[in-house]
Design a protein around this motif. Structure first.
Motif, mmCIF file in Angstrom:
data_model
loop_
_atom_site.group_PDB
_atom_site.id
_atom_site.type_symbol
_atom_site.label_atom_id
_atom_site.label_comp_id
_atom_site.label_asym_id
_atom_site.label_seq_id
_atom_site.Cartn_x
_atom_site.Cartn_y
_atom_site.Cartn_z
ATOM 1 N N LEU A 57 5.254 31.429 4.286
ATOM 2 C CA LEU A 57 6.628 31.914 4.434
ATOM 3 C C LEU A 57 6.694 33.425 4.403
ATOM 4 O O LEU A 57 7.674 34.021 4.794
ATOM 5 C CB LEU A 57 7.506 31.368 3.311
ATOM 6 C CG LEU A 57 7.965 29.926 3.455
ATOM 7 C CD1 LEU A 57 8.638 29.451 2.188
ATOM 8 C CD2 LEU A 57 8.914 29.796 4.631
ATOM 9 N N ARG A 75 3.360 31.509 11.450
ATOM 10 C CA ARG A 75 3.796 30.107 11.482
ATOM 11 C C ARG A 75 2.877 29.269 12.367
ATOM 12 O O ARG A 75 2.725 29.523 13.552
ATOM 13 C CB ARG A 75 5.219 30.060 12.018
ATOM 14 C CG ARG A 75 5.909 28.722 11.865
ATOM 15 C CD ARG A 75 7.368 28.889 12.230
ATOM 16 N NE ARG A 75 8.099 27.637 12.108
ATOM 17 C CZ ARG A 75 8.320 26.810 13.112
ATOM 18 N NH1 ARG A 75 7.871 27.083 14.314
ATOM 19 N NH2 ARG A 75 8.999 25.699 12.913
ATOM 20 N N LEU A 80 1.828 22.660 9.880
ATOM 21 C CA LEU A 80 3.091 22.293 9.221
ATOM 22 C C LEU A 80 3.247 20.802 8.888
ATOM 23 O O LEU A 80 3.706 20.474 7.794
ATOM 24 C CB LEU A 80 4.278 22.785 10.059
ATOM 25 C CG LEU A 80 4.382 24.309 10.165
ATOM 26 C CD1 LEU A 80 5.508 24.711 11.107
ATOM 27 C CD2 LEU A 80 4.599 24.926 8.797
ATOM 28 N N ILE A 83 1.570 19.874 5.487
ATOM 29 C CA ILE A 83 1.982 20.397 4.183
ATOM 30 C C ILE A 83 3.449 20.050 3.917
ATOM 31 O O ILE A 83 4.251 19.942 4.838
ATOM 32 C CB ILE A 83 1.755 21.923 4.050
ATOM 33 C CG1 ILE A 83 2.633 22.696 5.032
ATOM 34 C CG2 ILE A 83 0.304 22.280 4.252
ATOM 35 C CD1 ILE A 83 2.609 24.187 4.792
ATOM 36 N N VAL A 85 6.703 21.192 1.432
ATOM 37 C CA VAL A 85 7.143 22.242 0.521
ATOM 38 C C VAL A 85 8.491 21.867 -0.064
ATOM 39 O O VAL A 85 9.437 21.570 0.663
ATOM 40 C CB VAL A 85 7.246 23.598 1.251
ATOM 41 C CG1 VAL A 85 7.795 24.652 0.326
ATOM 42 C CG2 VAL A 85 5.892 24.012 1.773
ATOM 43 N N LEU A 87 11.646 23.182 -1.909
ATOM 44 C CA LEU A 87 12.291 24.456 -2.206
ATOM 45 C C LEU A 87 13.276 24.226 -3.337
ATOM 46 O O LEU A 87 13.232 23.203 -4.014
ATOM 47 C CB LEU A 87 12.975 24.992 -0.960
ATOM 48 C CG LEU A 87 12.001 25.252 0.187
ATOM 49 C CD1 LEU A 87 12.734 25.491 1.471
ATOM 50 C CD2 LEU A 87 11.117 26.439 -0.132
ATOM 51 N N PHE A 105 15.607 15.236 7.449
ATOM 52 C CA PHE A 105 14.381 16.021 7.268
ATOM 53 C C PHE A 105 13.192 15.290 7.891
ATOM 54 O O PHE A 105 12.315 15.910 8.498
ATOM 55 C CB PHE A 105 14.137 16.318 5.789
ATOM 56 C CG PHE A 105 14.977 17.446 5.272
ATOM 57 C CD1 PHE A 105 14.836 18.718 5.798
ATOM 58 C CD2 PHE A 105 15.921 17.251 4.284
ATOM 59 C CE1 PHE A 105 15.611 19.779 5.346
ATOM 60 C CE2 PHE A 105 16.705 18.300 3.818
ATOM 61 C CZ PHE A 105 16.546 19.564 4.358
ATOM 62 N N LEU A 108 12.698 15.803 11.587
ATOM 63 C CA LEU A 108 12.103 17.074 11.999
ATOM 64 C C LEU A 108 10.594 16.920 12.175
ATOM 65 O O LEU A 108 9.946 17.728 12.833
ATOM 66 C CB LEU A 108 12.376 18.171 10.964
ATOM 67 C CG LEU A 108 13.830 18.498 10.637
ATOM 68 C CD1 LEU A 108 13.911 19.615 9.620
ATOM 69 C CD2 LEU A 108 14.582 18.895 11.900
ATOM 70 N N TYR A 109 10.044 15.875 11.555
ATOM 71 C CA TYR A 109 8.606 15.616 11.657
ATOM 72 C C TYR A 109 8.324 14.378 12.507
ATOM 73 O O TYR A 109 7.204 13.900 12.548
ATOM 74 C CB TYR A 109 8.007 15.395 10.264
ATOM 75 C CG TYR A 109 8.099 16.600 9.356
ATOM 76 C CD1 TYR A 109 7.031 17.492 9.261
ATOM 77 C CD2 TYR A 109 9.223 16.838 8.590
ATOM 78 C CE1 TYR A 109 7.101 18.587 8.425
ATOM 79 C CE2 TYR A 109 9.303 17.936 7.749
ATOM 80 C CZ TYR A 109 8.243 18.804 7.672
ATOM 81 O OH TYR A 109 8.300 19.897 6.845
ATOM 82 N N ARG B 185 14.670 27.833 5.675
ATOM 83 C CA ARG B 185 13.266 27.822 5.283
ATOM 84 C C ARG B 185 12.621 26.485 5.525
ATOM 85 O O ARG B 185 11.502 26.386 6.020
ATOM 86 C CB ARG B 185 13.175 28.084 3.783
ATOM 87 C CG ARG B 185 12.878 29.461 3.445
ATOM 88 C CD ARG B 185 12.627 29.492 1.970
ATOM 89 N NE ARG B 185 12.316 30.839 1.632
ATOM 90 C CZ ARG B 185 11.630 31.185 0.557
ATOM 91 N NH1 ARG B 185 11.233 30.269 -0.291
ATOM 92 N NH2 ARG B 185 11.360 32.422 0.323
ATOM 93 N N ILE B 187 13.524 24.293 7.634
ATOM 94 C CA ILE B 187 13.384 24.071 9.068
ATOM 95 C C ILE B 187 12.199 24.865 9.597
ATOM 96 O O ILE B 187 11.427 24.382 10.413
ATOM 97 C CB ILE B 187 14.697 24.467 9.782
ATOM 98 C CG1 ILE B 187 15.780 23.434 9.437
ATOM 99 C CG2 ILE B 187 14.500 24.567 11.272
ATOM 100 C CD1 ILE B 187 17.165 23.820 9.868
ATOM 101 N N ARG B 188 12.035 26.072 9.059
ATOM 102 C CA ARG B 188 10.929 26.909 9.505
ATOM 103 C C ARG B 188 9.589 26.288 9.124
ATOM 104 O O ARG B 188 8.579 26.476 9.791
ATOM 105 C CB ARG B 188 11.070 28.274 8.840
ATOM 106 C CG ARG B 188 10.174 29.331 9.406
ATOM 107 C CD ARG B 188 10.416 30.575 8.601
ATOM 108 N NE ARG B 188 9.519 31.645 9.000
ATOM 109 C CZ ARG B 188 9.300 32.701 8.236
ATOM 110 N NH1 ARG B 188 9.912 32.803 7.072
ATOM 111 N NH2 ARG B 188 8.498 33.647 8.634
ATOM 112 N N LEU B 189 9.589 25.526 8.024
ATOM 113 C CA LEU B 189 8.360 24.900 7.554
ATOM 114 C C LEU B 189 8.108 23.553 8.218
ATOM 115 O O LEU B 189 7.136 22.880 7.921
ATOM 116 C CB LEU B 189 8.413 24.702 6.031
ATOM 117 C CG LEU B 189 8.189 25.969 5.214
ATOM 118 C CD1 LEU B 189 8.601 25.762 3.777
ATOM 119 C CD2 LEU B 189 6.738 26.401 5.299
#
Lengths: 304, 347
Positions: A57, A75, A80, A83, A85, A87, A105, A108-109, B185, B187-189
């Protein structure tokens, strides 16, 4: 180090300054696959900056980071999906329920929607699936946030102070979740300022202060290496101070209003002598902790 | 479920579940439409009413013209009193062959109208009585002029304004809150492209704009307000889309500068309110001084308003889209480029 495979995390000599402040000042460590690695230290020690550089990051001013054989900065879309993360606890989409957060979420993957329910079960939130995120308690939100980090089944998981600001019961619930994650074979890197917690959960810890790693090893090894005396605490009155001083192996004995505290580096003979005298009622043994290690390393009391 | 679809779905759900946002996107501008629509009303269509005393062909013909409405009184004094009191602009008193017209000096426009109509009618009857064939013929025809009834310019104006509100606030607040809450963040990850995230957000804004368009036009079409759409209303759709992207870009710029939602709301208001007044949202900008009209050309809302007016109520064709579209596209590109340059993932 477990096994001969490539380490999950290799960090060598990373540095980051903000003006005159050296937030991270030459940090190096390696985390093996499947290991539970803790980065400890008081607030402002540089834990979060270190973690952010490792996650990709933030760009380091110097040094190298390799995660699962890949560079996280700049990036790296190849890395990605591998891993996860976590937050801070509030990083959710507005007005979505726990299940919808996980589904979003997950998407997104490219993860299927069914995965959401599996994750809710893992973190014990099945009965909160249809509750909006802002109506969950602090501990529940924290668990949901960890579930979001795990929804795509990453090999390597980063958690930044997952237990901060939780009540003791919620912390304990979360420990179970973290252990369950490790049992799935994940590598976990996590930061905390609770030294007692790290001692219980981590395979290895790095103690950080002022941007540097002061010590790094298994918690038990660090404590053992400390050469600090063990404290045996007795109820006041069961034994006099003089009698205590007479026992072989006792270095020091002092008394206050409620108890008699004996310091020893050879607890075994001392405890058997106390047993012979029948004075074991209400006895407590306190060995050195990571807090003593911190005190020894920095010369000051640990304050989270 | 692709990332694009699920992100869009997540944003739509978040939008529909937030009553405050729904209020500002739909009800708030609608309130302006209703209030202004009722206030300014349809005053132009009211017939002038005058007092009338007596009977005969003059009064009958006057009524047949349909241009004025007669209010009958028994004697000349009462009728005169009505004019003196300012209740009616004029009184026409017929006694035998004598037609007497009394009018109030205060309202010259009404007086002129009444005078013209009454003398026209008297002349016509005289002509008929004289039995002379008319030498000149009058061929009168009504044309659609460029000046509009209030609801006709209010609807496109307030619709454009509402779209600017939802576009600017939508993108600015999403960006600020996602940055603050570290959703950016996350989304960036994730292995998802920035384009996917951005386009899904823009698409949600466009959907919102279309929904606003449908609701506003539907309300304005109600008989109380009496909006009349001209043939090619669907030409408004490209303007809705381009206007949304332009205001979205403005919101991105605001969002890039502001750290908190409060600051972003304030900044968005500072941008939108002057722009709305100077761009002809609430009154036609043609009434403003020339220099102000020139200034208003820098606002995308001005061009969106112009385009909306042309295609919704002025009956213009696709050629009316050219200038507004070009301006909105250029605006989107320039502002979007600047916003992208100063964009930050983190505080």
């Amino acid at each position: 180090m477990t096994g001969a495979r490539i380490p999950a995390v290799v960090v060598s000599d990373i540095r980051k300054s903000y003006g005159d402040l050296k937030a991270v000042d030459g940090v190096s460590f390696t985390v093996a696959e499947g290991e539970f690695f803790g980065i400890l230290g008081p607030n402002g020690a540089g834990k979060t900056t270190t973690l952010e550089i490792v996650e990709g990051l933030r760009q380091a001013d110097g040094g190298q980071v390799t995660l699962l054989g890949e560079q996280p900065w700049p990036r790296n879309p190849k890395l990605l999906p591998r891993i996860g993360v976590q937050l801070q606890a509030s990083s959710f989409f507005e007005k979505l329920t726990a299940r919808e957060q996980l589904q979003t979420f997950g998407s997104l993957y490219g993860v299927s929607r069914r995965k959401a329910d599996e994750m809710l079960e893992l973190v014990g939130l099945t009965d909160k699936a249809d509750v909006q995120e802002n109506k969950l308690s602090g501990g529940q939100r924290q668990r949901l946030s960890i579930a979001c980090a795990l929804v795509h089944d990453p090999d390597l998981v980063f958690l930044d102070e997952p237990t901060a600001a939780l009540d003791p019961q919620a912390r304990r619930n979360l420990w179970d979740v973290l252990r369950a994650i490790q049992a799935r074979g994940k590598t976990i890197v996590y930061t905390t300022h609770y030294l007692d917690e790290a001692e219980i959960l981590c395979d290895r810890v790095a103690i950080m202060d002022r941007g540097r790693i002061l010590a790094m090893d298994a918690p038990a090894t660090l404590v053992r290496g400390l050469d600090a005396p063990t404290h045996v605490v007795l109820q006041k009155g069961v034994l006099t101070r003089e009698a205590a001083r007479g026992i072989t192996g006792v270095e020091e004995a002092h008394e206050d209003e409620v108890s008699l505290t004996i310091s020893t580096r050879r607890p075994a003979p001392v405890l058997s002598a106390l047993a012979e005298r029948g004075t074991l009622d209400g006895l407590q043994v306190r060995t050195a902790t990571l807090e003593d290690v911190f005190l020894d390393l920095t010369g000051r009391e640990y304050r989270a | 479920m692709t990332a694009f679809r699920s992100l869009s779905a997540a944003m739509v759900k978040g939008f529909l579940r937030d009553k405050m946002t729904l209020f500002f996107v739909f009800l708030f501008p609608l309130m302006f439409l209703v209030v202004f629509g009722l206030l300014l009303g349809d005053s132009g269509s009211d017939k002038t009413k005058i007092a009338a005393v007596g009977d005969g062909p003059v009064l009958t013909t006057l009524e047949q013209t349909g241009a004025i409405e007669l209010e009958r009184y028994g004697d000349a004094a009462t009728a005169r009193q009505k004019v003196d009191d300012g209740d009616l602009p004029a009184a026409v008193v017929v006694s035998g062959d004598r037609v007497r017209l009394i009018y109030a000096a205060s309202d010259q426009v009404a007086a002129g109208t009444v005078l013209g109509i009454v003398s026209g009618v008297v002349d016509k009857i005289n002509l008929g009585a004289a039995n002379v064939p008319p030498r000149f013929t009058l061929d009168a025809q009504s044309v659609e002029d460029a000046s509009l009834k209030p609801i006709q310019y209010l609807t496109p104006g307030i619709l454009s304004w509402a779209i600017s509100i939802s576009g600017v606030f939508g993108s600015a607040l999403t960006m600020v809150s996602w940055r603050k809450k570290q959703v950016l963040r996350r989304i960036r990850l994730a292995p998802v492209s920035t384009t996917t995230v951005l386009t899904s957000r823009v698409l949600v804004s466009i959907g919102t704009a279309v929904a606003q368009g449908v609701v506003f036009v539907a309300v304005a079409l109600l008989p109380v307000f009496g909006l009349k759409l001209t043939g090619q209303w669907y030409l408004a759709l490209p303007l809705l889309v381009l206007g949304t992207t332009a205001f979205f870009a403005v919101g991105m710029l605001v969002g890039a500068f502001c750290k908190t939602e409060e600051a972003a709301s304030g900044a968005a208001n500072i941008v939108i309110m002057p722009m709305a007044f100077l761009s002809g949202t609430f009154f036609p900008v043609e009434n403003a001084p020339a220099w102000l009209q020139t200034v208003s050309n820098i606002f995308p809302l001005r061009h969106m308003n112009d385009g909306m007016l042309d295609v919704l109520v002025r009956g213009k064709g696709v050629e009316a889209l050219l200038v507004p579209s070009a301006v909105l596209i250029a605006f989107t590109l320039v502002v979007g480029f600047i916003a992208a340059r100063i964009f930050r993932w983190d505080d």
